[in-house]
Design a protein around this motif. Structure first.
Motif, mmCIF file in Angstrom:
data_model
loop_
_atom_site.group_PDB
_atom_site.id
_atom_site.type_symbol
_atom_site.label_atom_id
_atom_site.label_comp_id
_atom_site.label_asym_id
_atom_site.label_seq_id
_atom_site.Cartn_x
_atom_site.Cartn_y
_atom_site.Cartn_z
ATOM 1 N N GLU A 167 -26.053 -15.661 -26.981
ATOM 2 C CA GLU A 167 -25.023 -16.713 -27.020
ATOM 3 C C GLU A 167 -23.807 -16.336 -26.166
ATOM 4 O O GLU A 167 -23.268 -17.173 -25.440
ATOM 5 N N VAL A 168 -23.375 -15.084 -26.280
ATOM 6 C CA VAL A 168 -22.211 -14.644 -25.506
ATOM 7 C C VAL A 168 -22.430 -14.886 -24.009
ATOM 8 O O VAL A 168 -21.515 -15.323 -23.298
ATOM 9 N N PHE A 169 -23.658 -14.613 -23.545
ATOM 10 C CA PHE A 169 -23.911 -14.727 -22.105
ATOM 11 C C PHE A 169 -24.588 -16.045 -21.734
ATOM 12 O O PHE A 169 -24.980 -16.232 -20.588
ATOM 13 N N ASP A 170 -24.724 -16.938 -22.710
ATOM 14 C CA ASP A 170 -25.294 -18.262 -22.458
ATOM 15 C C ASP A 170 -26.665 -18.175 -21.789
ATOM 16 O O ASP A 170 -26.929 -18.834 -20.771
#
Lengths: 235, 235
Positions: A167-170
């Motif tokens: 999620e952080v790095f999509d």
């Protein structure tokens, strides 16, 4: 020939045991204190308190607690068990920060630097951000980013940690690979759809308790060390 | 002679405008698209949408939203206002990621590298972790650690962000210095007990709208750029 791991964009590294040697440094510092205890045994006892302490947080018995503070709670307990009474508060605080002074395994700095040219390299450790930053600064570990249980307010093996990296790095979970020396950590990551790379660290628990480093074919990669992983990934 | 800033341990940097030039890159990329709009004006409009969008999150009108996603919402709005209809979804996605391709000001990489020898250097930006990591990788910014509003689930100027840096590193607020090109950000940090360093960025909003860089004596340091700050701190 296809590029190995070509769908992988993010490498997330376990730190304690995988990137840094906790046992060696703690054993040496404890021995050097001349407390009359065996440093190697003390290091093992300290580390053994880690999972039960995190469990107390994950069950809600304790509120969110940084690993620095869990380490101190465990330290108080094992000092009692080993019968050590000679340390004052400042000395205990200094000893507790031995976790900030852990040295990288010999291949780690160069291995991460090579992998960083092709991937985004980050930590994914239960250690708190300040602890991981101190270790990186101490050892010159060239992370792109420090991710921690502290960011996700959950400890591994909670899915929120592995999925949190994606999620952080999509990116999709399958575009993240966990790099770790522990099969249980890797299995949990795999359960969330991540790729996994096992790193052999036969001496993680010291020379007196050599670690089983047998391959598990479920892992995407199995590497002798981080330079070998860079070789296998063409980085 | 006393060491200047000797009680400071952590330097936390604002990023957009302070470390990287958002206006220049966005104006150039928009001009290069040949959409018939003025790139410099488009960049200013995009940036102007930033604070109102964060405000919608902080008031609870929107749930927690990454800045990457806020940037996309603002982009959709200004494309309408500028009458641009020529971009498909993939092109809009690529344009939105211009924020990941911002270049450091010429002094930034060397300045941070020098400051890193004496201090722990981290970001403290409202940008999300993935965005800040991409900018660091693009420009070679040698952060020790990337901290973001995303870690604290609050945007600057909320006190939780400034005080959060001190908590992460287990230091007093007065041992942290915010480094920023914006007096309002610095004033909020000072209100939480942090030290502050103002960096002159006269061209942050482009050559057509030169920025007032007058000193405010309330700041601990006032520097022409990050090399000047390193000089003043003896780093």
């Amino acid at each position: 020939m296809a590029t190995p791991g070509k769908e992988i964009k993010i490498l997330a590294f376990d730190v304690f045991g995988t990137v840094v040697d906790w046992h060696g440094r703690i054993a040496r510092e404890v021995d050097a204190l001349g407390l009359g205890v065996d440093g190697a045994e003390f290091a093992l006892a300290w580390r053994a308190g880690y999972k039960p302490a995190m469990q107390r947080v994950m069950t809600g018995e304790l509120g969110w607690t940084k690993v620095d503070d869990l380490h101190r709670m465990i330290l108080e307990d094992i000092l009692r068990r080993f019968g050590v009474t000679a340390l004052d508060d400042a000395q205990k605080r200094h000893l507790n920060l031995v976790w900030h002074r852990l040295d990288p395994w010999p291949d780690a700095v160069q291995g991460i630097a090579r992998l960083k040219r092709r991937f985004t390299v980050c930590t994914l450790s239960n250690g708190n951000i300040g602890l991981l930053t101190a270790i990186a600064k101490h050892g010159g570990l060239p992370w792109d980013c420090i991710l921690s249980a502290e960011v996700f307010k959950a400890y591994k093996p909670a899915p929120a940690t592995y999925l949190g990296v994606a999620e952080v790095f999509d990116v999709a979970p399958g575009e993240v690979m966990l790099v770790a020396a522990h099969q249980d950590d890797l299995a949990a990551a795999r359960g969330c759809g991540l790729k996994t790379a096992y790193i052999e660290r036969p001496l993680e628990y010291g020379a007196a308790r050599v670690n089983d480093v047998s391959p598990d074919p479920a892992n995407t990669f199995h590497a002798r060390d981080l330079l070998d992983l860079a070789d296998q990934l063409g980085a």
